[in-house]
Structure formats: C-alpha cells, structure tokens
Design a protein around this motif. Structure first.
Motif, mmCIF file in Angstrom:
data_model
loop_
_atom_site.group_PDB
_atom_site.id
_atom_site.type_symbol
_atom_site.label_atom_id
_atom_site.label_comp_id
_atom_site.label_asym_id
_atom_site.label_seq_id
_atom_site.Cartn_x
_atom_site.Cartn_y
_atom_site.Cartn_z
ATOM 1 N N THR A 79 35.324 56.830 41.883
ATOM 2 C CA THR A 79 35.441 57.381 43.236
ATOM 3 C C THR A 79 34.824 58.773 43.330
ATOM 4 O O THR A 79 34.847 59.391 44.389
ATOM 5 N N GLY A 80 34.339 59.301 42.206
ATOM 6 C CA GLY A 80 33.659 60.589 42.256
ATOM 7 C C GLY A 80 34.490 61.753 41.753
ATOM 8 O O GLY A 80 34.041 62.897 41.777
ATOM 9 N N VAL A 81 35.718 61.497 41.288
ATOM 10 C CA VAL A 81 36.520 62.561 40.680
ATOM 11 C C VAL A 81 35.972 62.798 39.264
ATOM 12 O O VAL A 81 35.827 61.847 38.494
ATOM 13 N N ALA A 82 35.663 64.048 38.959
ATOM 14 C CA ALA A 82 35.123 64.355 37.631
ATOM 15 C C ALA A 82 36.246 64.245 36.605
ATOM 16 O O ALA A 82 37.295 64.871 36.756
ATOM 17 N N LEU A 83 36.020 63.438 35.593
ATOM 18 C CA LEU A 83 37.049 63.168 34.594
ATOM 19 C C LEU A 83 36.574 63.685 33.242
ATOM 20 O O LEU A 83 35.493 63.315 32.770
ATOM 21 N N TYR A 84 37.379 64.565 32.644
ATOM 22 C CA TYR A 84 37.023 65.163 31.359
ATOM 23 C C TYR A 84 38.148 64.903 30.362
ATOM 24 O O TYR A 84 39.317 65.089 30.686
#
Ligand code: MN
Length: 250
Positions: A79-84
């Motif tokens: 969905t476009g959430v940056a995941l680190y």
C-alpha cells in the motif's frame, strides 16, 4: 542504506516497534500484530521494526510465503507504507528472501534517520549490553559469516533443534547473571552516541520500555527504549514532532 532518510511527521506518523518475538506458541500476539499492521501501520508513512520480530528465524529457506505474518507485511508495504526491518539477536538470519517476500528493506545494525529535523540513531540494543561478556562472545560467533554458512547448510529440522537449545541456554544464562548486566551499559551508550555524532537513540532488546533523558558532554541527549510484545504490544509513535511510547492492549 547510503543516504539518511528524512521523515516529516506532520503528514503521517512514523512508527517504531521491536521485540515482538512472534511465535506460533503465542497466537494472540500474532493476531495483535496483524491487526496493528492493518489498522495502525497502514495509516503511517513508515514502520521501523528494530529487531526480534520473530522468536527464531532459522533461514529464509524455511519461510512460508502463505504465513499470515508474511502476507500481512507484504500487504502493508504494497500500500506504499515504507517498511524497514533490522535484525535482532533472535532473527539475525533474516535475509534477502524475507525482504523479497515482504517488501521490507533490511537495515544494517546501526541505522540513522532524520525525524522532523532531528537525527536519530536506531539499533536493536544488544550491542549496548557490553557488561554481558558471554553474550557478546556468542553474538560474535553467530554473526560470523562462516558460522552462518555452516548453520544454514544443516537440514531445517536440525536448525530448529539448535535454535531451541540456544534459547534454553540463553534463558539459563539470563537467570544466572546479574540483572544489571542484562541492561545496556551507560558507557557503551555514550560511546556510540559520540562515535555517531548523534544525541538521540531508539532501541529495543532489553524489554524495559522508557524514555531516558540525560546530559552528554553538556547538552541534552535522549534514549528511547521500545517495549516487548508479551503482555501487551508496544509502539513508539512519532507524529507532528511528538514522540510517544504507546501500549497496545492484548
Ligand atoms: Mn533482543
């Protein structure tokens, strides 16, 4: 990550979690985490997971893409959430396979970002527990690429058994050493802040959630410790310049 990512939290929050220790033996925590991803993290601009997402990780080849946690992470990043994701002392074997399956970017052991103009250093936290000599020796061994290659060459069942035994030995060790040795060493905190030229740090690992404010070389500094996900969830929410440690009811 070559360049320092810059986050402006006026628009959408940035979230930090660690030490979920996800394991099939605690299904309620897995459900809480998936609910957190869908309802809370989906509204954030970025989610940082600072180690020990999993209770154990025996190698990316044992990853099951249909696993509910993997698909929920993938859905979030899609969905476009940056995941680190940073590796912890339990899931230090997280690799490219995990990254590809989830869309998460794997971070190095020390990672810095700029948050509303403040430079923040992130780390899992185990490298700060330098008074625990035996643990640091164990860490050096399992972080050695040759040790990892040998471990990954074993059959999965053997690796699972080895990991279970390592957890037992770790629990025994933690019961035998002084409480203070299991916390961070203040000297190591100061040294890393100085080395990195920063005054703000976020880490997990000790399962002692708190916001520590102190002086370092005559100026204010801050160390935020994330909580574990055993009796509740724990999340640091950074929004509109405010940093708040929040508990999530299980
Ligand atoms: Mn840890």
């Amino acid at each position: 990550m070559p360049k320092t990512p810059i986050h402006d939290t006026n628009d959408r929050p940035v979230l930090f979690i660690s030490d979920l220790h996800l394991d099939a033996s605690r299904p309620a925590v897995i459900r809480l985490f998936i609910q957190f991803l869908r309802q809370t993290a989906s509204k954030a601009q970025a989610l940082y997971i600072l180690g020990d997402l999993f209770e154990a990780w025996i190698g990316d080849d044992a990853l099951r893409a249909e696993d509910a946690v993997i698909s929920a992470l993938r859905a979030l990043s899609a969905t476009g959430v940056a995941l680190y994701v940073m590796r912890g002392n339990r899931d230090f074997l997280l690799g490219e396979g995990f990254s590809q399956a989830t869309g998460a970017a794997l971070l190095g052991d020390l990672h810095r970002i700029e948050l509303d103009g403040v430079v923040v250093l992130m780390l899992h936290g185990d490298t700060l527990c330098t008074d625990d000599i035996e643990y640091q020796r164990f860490r050096a061994m399992v972080r050695d690429p040759r040790w990892q290659a040998q471990f990954l060459a074993k059959p999965a069942a053997q690796r699972l058994a080895d990991a279970a035994r390592a957890r037992e030995e770790s629990a025994k060790h933690n019961r035998s050493v002084d409480e203070a040795a299991l916390d961070v060493s203040p000297g190591s905190v100061h040294r890393i802040l100085r080395e990195q030229g920063v005054r703000h740090m976020i880490h997990g690992h000790t399962h002692r959630p708190s916001v520590h404010r102190f002086e370092l070389d005559g100026a204010p500094a801050q160390r935020i410790v994330l909580g574990d996900w055993y009796e509740q969830g724990s999340c640091l929410v950074c929004e509109r310049g405010c940093w708040q440690l929040q508990e999530l009811a299980l």
